[in-house]
Enzyme design. Structure first.
Site, mmCIF file in Angstrom:
data_model
loop_
_atom_site.group_PDB
_atom_site.id
_atom_site.type_symbol
_atom_site.label_atom_id
_atom_site.label_comp_id
_atom_site.label_asym_id
_atom_site.label_seq_id
_atom_site.Cartn_x
_atom_site.Cartn_y
_atom_site.Cartn_z
ATOM 1 N N TYR A 26 -2.681 16.117 1.606
ATOM 2 C CA TYR A 26 -2.325 15.195 2.681
ATOM 3 C C TYR A 26 -3.350 14.069 2.776
ATOM 4 O O TYR A 26 -3.840 13.709 3.834
ATOM 5 C CB TYR A 26 -2.215 15.943 4.013
ATOM 6 C CG TYR A 26 -1.312 15.269 5.021
ATOM 7 C CD1 TYR A 26 0.066 15.237 4.829
ATOM 8 C CD2 TYR A 26 -1.844 14.655 6.158
ATOM 9 C CE1 TYR A 26 0.899 14.623 5.751
ATOM 10 C CE2 TYR A 26 -1.021 14.031 7.093
ATOM 11 C CZ TYR A 26 0.354 14.018 6.875
ATOM 12 O OH TYR A 26 1.190 13.400 7.794
ATOM 13 N N GLY A 27 -3.675 13.525 1.597
ATOM 14 C CA GLY A 27 -4.485 12.320 1.558
ATOM 15 C C GLY A 27 -3.609 11.118 1.872
ATOM 16 O O GLY A 27 -2.521 11.245 2.434
ATOM 17 N N ARG A 49 -5.390 23.630 2.121
ATOM 18 C CA ARG A 49 -6.372 24.708 2.227
ATOM 19 C C ARG A 49 -6.622 24.997 3.703
ATOM 20 O O ARG A 49 -6.753 24.072 4.501
ATOM 21 C CB ARG A 49 -7.690 24.311 1.564
ATOM 22 C CG ARG A 49 -7.591 24.146 0.062
ATOM 23 C CD ARG A 49 -8.985 23.985 -0.542
ATOM 24 N NE ARG A 49 -8.905 23.784 -1.976
ATOM 25 C CZ ARG A 49 -8.886 22.604 -2.567
ATOM 26 N NH1 ARG A 49 -8.950 21.511 -1.828
ATOM 27 N NH2 ARG A 49 -8.817 22.504 -3.869
ATOM 28 N N THR A 54 -7.638 17.797 6.730
ATOM 29 C CA THR A 54 -6.343 17.135 6.916
ATOM 30 C C THR A 54 -5.304 18.034 7.582
ATOM 31 O O THR A 54 -4.214 17.580 7.898
ATOM 32 C CB THR A 54 -5.793 16.648 5.563
ATOM 33 O OG1 THR A 54 -5.746 17.755 4.643
ATOM 34 C CG2 THR A 54 -6.667 15.552 4.982
ATOM 35 N N HIS A 109 1.510 11.159 -10.723
ATOM 36 C CA HIS A 109 0.680 10.645 -11.819
ATOM 37 C C HIS A 109 0.823 11.612 -12.993
ATOM 38 O O HIS A 109 0.944 12.819 -12.790
ATOM 39 C CB HIS A 109 -0.774 10.546 -11.368
ATOM 40 C CG HIS A 109 -1.700 9.914 -12.365
ATOM 41 N ND1 HIS A 109 -1.356 8.806 -13.109
ATOM 42 C CD2 HIS A 109 -2.959 10.241 -12.747
ATOM 43 C CE1 HIS A 109 -2.370 8.475 -13.898
ATOM 44 N NE2 HIS A 109 -3.349 9.332 -13.701
ATOM 45 N N ASP A 192 -1.447 3.190 -16.812
ATOM 46 C CA ASP A 192 -2.126 3.184 -15.518
ATOM 47 C C ASP A 192 -3.636 3.106 -15.716
ATOM 48 O O ASP A 192 -4.324 2.283 -15.094
ATOM 49 C CB ASP A 192 -1.746 4.441 -14.740
ATOM 50 C CG ASP A 192 -2.354 4.486 -13.354
ATOM 51 O OD1 ASP A 192 -1.926 3.688 -12.499
ATOM 52 O OD2 ASP A 192 -3.254 5.311 -13.114
ATOM 53 N N GLU A 228 -16.021 -19.098 -4.058
ATOM 54 C CA GLU A 228 -15.302 -19.597 -5.229
ATOM 55 C C GLU A 228 -14.923 -18.485 -6.216
ATOM 56 O O GLU A 228 -13.882 -18.574 -6.872
ATOM 57 C CB GLU A 228 -16.152 -20.660 -5.947
ATOM 58 C CG GLU A 228 -16.433 -21.899 -5.115
ATOM 59 C CD GLU A 228 -15.171 -22.585 -4.610
ATOM 60 O OE1 GLU A 228 -14.118 -22.501 -5.287
ATOM 61 O OE2 GLU A 228 -15.228 -23.194 -3.527
ATOM 62 N N SER A 253 -3.521 -27.022 -7.266
ATOM 63 C CA SER A 253 -3.724 -28.443 -7.536
ATOM 64 C C SER A 253 -3.581 -28.733 -9.035
ATOM 65 O O SER A 253 -3.725 -27.844 -9.881
ATOM 66 C CB SER A 253 -5.118 -28.873 -7.070
ATOM 67 O OG SER A 253 -6.110 -28.343 -7.940
#
Length: 334
Positions: A26-27, A49, A54, A109, A192, A228, A253
């Site tokens: 539960y991140g 856990r 979380t 992932h 990735d 910049e 520009s």
């Protein structure tokens, strides 16, 4: 070959209506996806856990929360969203013993499956739904009635229903609104990691530092160099994301357009591309994966401490902290 893609009106949630989904972790990504699934009407629990930080957060978000092993036992689809380096051990001890025939394990992932950190049993489905955005954005866009596009893949289709479940899960988190694209676990993880290393994180980070150093070493004020070389980068990236590279050039520009088109390729040239190919080869061969795993096992999160401390001591970070307080005085900035 044309890449396969799906939109919202082509996908149904029906394949998930009678199934129980366990989101493991539960991140930021886990919280977003679990909440989107629940709000889409799916039967979702969160596996964590006991005593983890979380647990209370998930309960406060009105999720049913269970220890990981119980969540796996009680669910048909186990969506694994804990960090890559924790997946192997958690899978061996708390997930694999409770995987029965026809269940599904799902990822966002491809690393654990592609690099064989996890060796799944043959009598289950193995799928992936990989949102192309951070968890916070996945949740925000869903609440706005839209969604974050995802890459989707099926690694193992034991039930012959894996694609139905994959696309339905993608729909449940909002990804079919903008659209989902087919990939493979191999393609997802290799591209990735490559993007992170040579472009999005590593490449951009080094380009900012080197351009900042060039101006400061030439006698220009660090604050001006910061604006910049770092601050204005977001403005350009926003244009590129929305309108493409050509569209960006038509919105700056004429001087910026001419200078960028004629000088950019001198800075990022064929030598840079050759080095990018070296990095890609290290990823494809598994060299980077082995290096990362060994480093993590040896040092855990201490692996980052020295490198981040060196970066934090750089002049651009000290100047930036002061300027960000000036620009966003009401927010807590770092």
């Amino acid at each position: 070959m044309t890449i396969r893609r799906w939109l919202d009106n082509e996908v149904s949630l029906d394949p998930l209506r009678n199934l129980k989904i366990a989101v493991i972790g539960y991140g930021i990504q886990g919280a977003a996806q679990a909440s989107n699934m629940k709000d889409s009407g799916l039967n979702v629990c969160v596996g964590l856990r006991p005593g983890g930080k979380t647990w209370a957060k998930a309960e406060n978000d009105n999720h049913e929360v269970k220890v990981v092993s119980d969540a796996v036992k009680d669910s048909d689809i186990i969506h694994i969203l804990i960090p890559d380096m924790e997946q192997e051990e958690t899978f061996k001890t708390e997930i694999a013993p409770y995987l029965t025939e026809n269940k599904t394990i799902s990822f966002s992932h491809g690393a654990a499956i592609h690099w064989k950190w996890i060796d799944p049993p043959k009598n289950i489905d193995v799928i992936m739904i990989a949102p192309k955005g951070p968890g916070q954005r996945v949740r925000e866009l869903y609440l706005d009635g839209f969604g974050t596009p995802s890459l989707v893949a099926v690694h193992q289709d034991y039930t012959k229903k894996a694609w139905e479940k994959t696309l339905a899960l993608a729909k449940s988190i909002g990804s079919t609104k903008p659209g989902v694209l087919e990939t493979t676990f191999k393609e997802e993880v290799e591209t990735d990691w490559f993007g992170e290393q040579v472009d999005l994180c590593g490449g951009v980070h080094q380009m900012i530092l080197k351009s900042f150093e060039t101006l400061v070493e030439a006698g220009y004020q660090p604050e001006i160099a910061y604006f910049e070389c770092l601050h204005e980068l977001k403005l350009i990236v926003d244009l590129v994301q929305k309108y493409g590279i050509t569209g960006m050039y038509t919105r700056v520009s004429e001087t910026a357009r001419y200078g960028g088109l004629t000088r950019g390729k001198r800075v990022i040239d064929t030598d840079s591309k050759a080095k990018m190919k070296e990095v890609l080869a290290e990823i494809q061969s598994g060299q980077f994966a082995n290096e990362w795993v060994n480093n993590y096992k040896k040092e855990k999160k201490l692996a980052f401490r020295g490198m981040l401390q060196e970066l934090e001591n750089h002049e651009i970070e000290k100047v930036g902290k002061d300027l960000r307080k000036m620009m966003w005085p009401q927010e807590k900035v770092e």
